[in-house]
Design a protein around this motif. Structure first.
Motif, PDB file in Angstrom:
ATOM      1  N   GLN A  39     -23.498  51.646   4.621  1.00  9.97           N
ATOM      2  CA  GLN A  39     -23.755  51.484   5.726  1.00  9.97           C
ATOM      3  C   GLN A  39     -25.111  51.209   5.830  1.00  9.97           C
ATOM      4  O   GLN A  39     -26.100  51.759   4.604  1.00  9.97           O
ATOM      5  N   THR A  40     -25.243  50.442   6.760  1.00  5.76           N
ATOM      6  CA  THR A  40     -26.811  49.992   7.243  1.00  5.76           C
ATOM      7  C   THR A  40     -27.182  51.105   9.031  1.00  5.76           C
ATOM      8  O   THR A  40     -26.839  50.929   9.344  1.00  5.76           O
ATOM      9  N   ILE A  41     -29.114  50.737   9.180  1.00  6.43           N
ATOM     10  CA  ILE A  41     -28.790  51.140  10.428  1.00  6.43           C
ATOM     11  C   ILE A  41     -29.860  49.488  10.739  1.00  6.43           C
ATOM     12  O   ILE A  41     -30.053  48.660   9.775  1.00  6.43           O
ATOM     13  N   SER A  42     -29.050  49.261  11.837  1.00  6.05           N
ATOM     14  CA  SER A  42     -29.471  47.549  12.350  1.00  6.05           C
ATOM     15  C   SER A  42     -30.590  47.674  12.285  1.00  6.05           C
ATOM     16  O   SER A  42     -31.009  48.380  12.465  1.00  6.05           O
ATOM     17  N   GLY A  91     -18.838  53.222  16.215  1.00  6.58           N
ATOM     18  CA  GLY A  91     -20.067  52.950  14.971  1.00  6.58           C
ATOM     19  C   GLY A  91     -21.758  53.558  14.895  1.00  6.58           C
ATOM     20  O   GLY A  91     -22.511  52.488  14.819  1.00  6.58           O
ATOM     21  N   GLY A 102     -23.618  55.191  12.893  1.00  3.75           N
ATOM     22  CA  GLY A 102     -24.541  55.112  11.702  1.00  3.75           C
ATOM     23  C   GLY A 102     -25.058  56.025  11.234  1.00  3.75           C
ATOM     24  O   GLY A 102     -24.757  57.545  11.380  1.00  3.75           O
ATOM     25  N   SER A 103     -26.534  55.858  11.717  1.00  8.52           N
ATOM     26  CA  SER A 103     -27.535  56.199  11.782  1.00  8.52           C
ATOM     27  C   SER A 103     -27.755  56.892  12.536  1.00  8.52           C
ATOM     28  O   SER A 103     -28.949  57.460  12.656  1.00  8.52           O
ATOM     29  N   ASP A 107     -17.908  57.332  14.692  1.00 11.23           N
ATOM     30  CA  ASP A 107     -17.988  56.876  12.990  1.00 11.23           C
ATOM     31  C   ASP A 107     -16.955  57.507  12.220  1.00 11.23           C
ATOM     32  O   ASP A 107     -16.217  58.871  12.247  1.00 11.23           O
ATOM     33  N   ILE A 108     -16.580  56.399  11.594  1.00 11.28           N
ATOM     34  CA  ILE A 108     -15.369  56.871  10.538  1.00 11.28           C
ATOM     35  C   ILE A 108     -16.113  57.585  10.161  1.00 11.28           C
ATOM     36  O   ILE A 108     -15.244  58.370   9.198  1.00 11.28           O
ATOM     37  N   ASP A 132     -11.591  57.019  13.796  1.00 10.87           N
ATOM     38  CA  ASP A 132     -11.406  55.828  14.319  1.00 10.87           C
ATOM     39  C   ASP A 132     -11.934  55.116  15.373  1.00 10.87           C
ATOM     40  O   ASP A 132     -10.907  54.779  16.205  1.00 10.87           O
ATOM     41  N   GLY A 133     -13.082  54.619  15.101  1.00 10.65           N
ATOM     42  CA  GLY A 133     -13.010  53.801  16.568  1.00 10.65           C
ATOM     43  C   GLY A 133     -12.053  53.159  17.720  1.00 10.65           C
ATOM     44  O   GLY A 133     -12.310  52.339  18.748  1.00 10.65           O
ATOM     45  N   THR A 142     -20.360  48.710  16.450  1.00  8.58           N
ATOM     46  CA  THR A 142     -21.884  48.186  15.431  1.00  8.58           C
ATOM     47  C   THR A 142     -21.026  47.733  14.532  1.00  8.58           C
ATOM     48  O   THR A 142     -22.152  47.748  13.517  1.00  8.58           O
ATOM     49  N   PHE A 153     -16.314  46.850   9.677  1.00  8.46           N
ATOM     50  CA  PHE A 153     -15.173  47.615  11.307  1.00  8.46           C
ATOM     51  C   PHE A 153     -14.062  48.120   9.563  1.00  8.46           C
ATOM     52  O   PHE A 153     -13.210  47.184   9.961  1.00  8.46           O
ATOM     53  N   THR A 154     -14.008  49.217   9.967  1.00  3.19           N
ATOM     54  CA  THR A 154     -12.949  49.445   8.754  1.00  3.19           C
ATOM     55  C   THR A 154     -11.909  50.230   9.747  1.00  3.19           C
ATOM     56  O   THR A 154     -12.159  50.737  10.187  1.00  3.19           O
TER      57      THR A 154
HETATM   58  N1  SAH Z   1     -25.601  51.343  15.021  1.00  6.62           N
HETATM   59  C1  SAH Z   1     -25.457  51.665  13.566  1.00  6.62           C
HETATM   60  C2  SAH Z   1     -25.147  51.057  12.778  1.00  6.62           C
HETATM   61  C3  SAH Z   1     -24.335  51.151  12.015  1.00  6.62           C
HETATM   62  S1  SAH Z   1     -22.866  50.319  11.122  1.00  6.62           S
HETATM   63  C4  SAH Z   1     -27.319  52.417  13.026  1.00  6.62           C
HETATM   64  O1  SAH Z   1     -27.850  51.142  13.276  1.00  6.62           O
HETATM   65  O2  SAH Z   1     -27.632  52.850  12.363  1.00  6.62           O
HETATM   66  C5  SAH Z   1     -22.115  50.158  11.420  1.00  6.62           C
HETATM   67  C6  SAH Z   1     -20.812  52.171  11.132  1.00  6.62           C
HETATM   68  O3  SAH Z   1     -19.762  51.199  11.881  1.00  6.62           O
HETATM   69  C7  SAH Z   1     -21.295  52.710  10.356  1.00  6.62           C
HETATM   70  O4  SAH Z   1     -21.408  54.040  10.302  1.00  6.62           O
HETATM   71  C8  SAH Z   1     -19.574  52.760  10.043  1.00  6.62           C
HETATM   72  O5  SAH Z   1     -19.313  53.555   9.411  1.00  6.62           O
HETATM   73  C9  SAH Z   1     -18.684  52.162  11.370  1.00  6.62           C
HETATM   74  N2  SAH Z   1     -17.825  52.182  11.509  1.00  6.62           N
HETATM   75  C10 SAH Z   1     -17.358  51.496  10.442  1.00  6.62           C
HETATM   76  N3  SAH Z   1     -15.640  50.909  11.334  1.00  6.62           N
HETATM   77  C11 SAH Z   1     -15.336  52.514  12.329  1.00  6.62           C
HETATM   78  C12 SAH Z   1     -14.065  52.056  13.186  1.00  6.62           C
HETATM   79  N4  SAH Z   1     -12.906  51.291  12.455  1.00  6.62           N
HETATM   80  N5  SAH Z   1     -14.605  53.619  13.763  1.00  6.62           N
HETATM   81  C13 SAH Z   1     -15.846  53.999  13.900  1.00  6.62           C
HETATM   82  N6  SAH Z   1     -16.992  53.121  13.031  1.00  6.62           N
HETATM   83  C14 SAH Z   1     -16.696  52.467  12.355  1.00  6.62           C
END
Ligand code: SAH
Length: 215
Positions: free
Chosen positions: A58-61, A85, A87-88, A106-107, A133-134, A150, A207-208
């Motif tokens: 994953q990445t920080i945007s 999401g 993430g970070s 976050d998933i 799962d969001g 995100t 988005f998983t």
């Molecule tokens: N806003 C974060 C971006 C993280 S990347 C930042 O700046 O750090 C996107 C994130 O979405 C990842 O951490 C991934 O695990 C999460 N993600 C992907 N699919 C998801 C889902 N179905 N439900 C919740 N989170 C999800």
């Protein structure tokens, strides 16, 4: 970094319709210590206007995208916001500086746990994070003034539109790697009608879905 975001906001105004972002958004960007949200190896890059790896693939945007998406929500101080999401947790913290209450999902279970700890340590008391799962949103806390997604999804999850307050706004990247991805703003107007607007081309992690993650 603030100056770089301001320059990029100006350069992309033809797409976004916003030459500058609100004072509240830029103050939040100026205040949140981004180096706290990146792995130690990335710390020298923390205040560069770029996306960075945070582990778990994953990445920080990119900070400009964080600022833009936050600005597009037009949040008031009383706002209740849902983020999909975490993430970070950086975007979460920026939202928490502006809104009254932030819920984030976050998933990846490890990320949700780490971020809860980190945001608590940094003194954010108006954030609740859970793993899951969001796609189904967070009905217990709905409706939301703002929803920020995100991770890029081929279509907008219907539950998220349902959980948007009348007058509320959602910023969400929609599309796929082949046909391209666009940041979209979705607004539920006073009559409850949905308006959609494409803002600009973007690149997000996918988005998983829970079933895929457990496979
Ligand atoms: N806003 C974060 C971006 C993280 S990347 C930042 O700046 O750090 C996107 C994130 O979405 C990842 O951490 C991934 O695990 C999460 N993600 C992907 N699919 C998801 C889902 N179905 N439900 C919740 N989170 C999800």
């Amino acid at each position: 970094m603030v100056a770089q975001i301001e320059a990029e906001a100006k350069a992309t105004a033809a797409y976004t319709d916003r030459k500058t972002f609100s004072a509240a958004v830029m103050a939040a960007i100026g205040k949140v210590p981004r180096h706290e949200f990146v792995p130690q190896s990335q710390a020298p890059m923390a205040y560069v206007n770029a996306a960075l790896p945070i582990g778990f693939r994953q990445t920080i945007s990119q900070p400009y995208i964080v600022a833009l998406m936050t600005d597009l929500l037009d949040l008031e101080k009383s706002a209740v916001v849902l983020e999909i999401g975490t993430g970070s947790g950086y975007q979460t913290a920026v939202l928490a500086e502006i809104a009254k209450q932030v819920y984030s999902i976050d998933i990846v279970q490890e990320l949700a746990g780490e971020e809860t700890e980190r945001l608590k340590r940094l003194g954010y008391k108006n954030v609740v994070i859970r793993s899951g799962d969001g796609y189904d949103g967070w009905p217990e806390h709905a409706p939301f003034d703002g929803i920020l997604v995100t991770a890029v999804t081929p279509d907008v999850p219907p539950a998220l539109i349902e959980q948007l307050k009348v007058g509320g706004r959602m910023a969400i990247p929609v599309g796929n790697r082949i046909l391209g991805e666009d940041l979209m703003v979705i607004e539920k107007d006073q009559a409850g009608e949905i308006r959609e607007r494409l803002v600009l081309p973007v690149a997000f992690v996918p988005f998983t879905r829970a079933a895929q993650t457990n496979a």
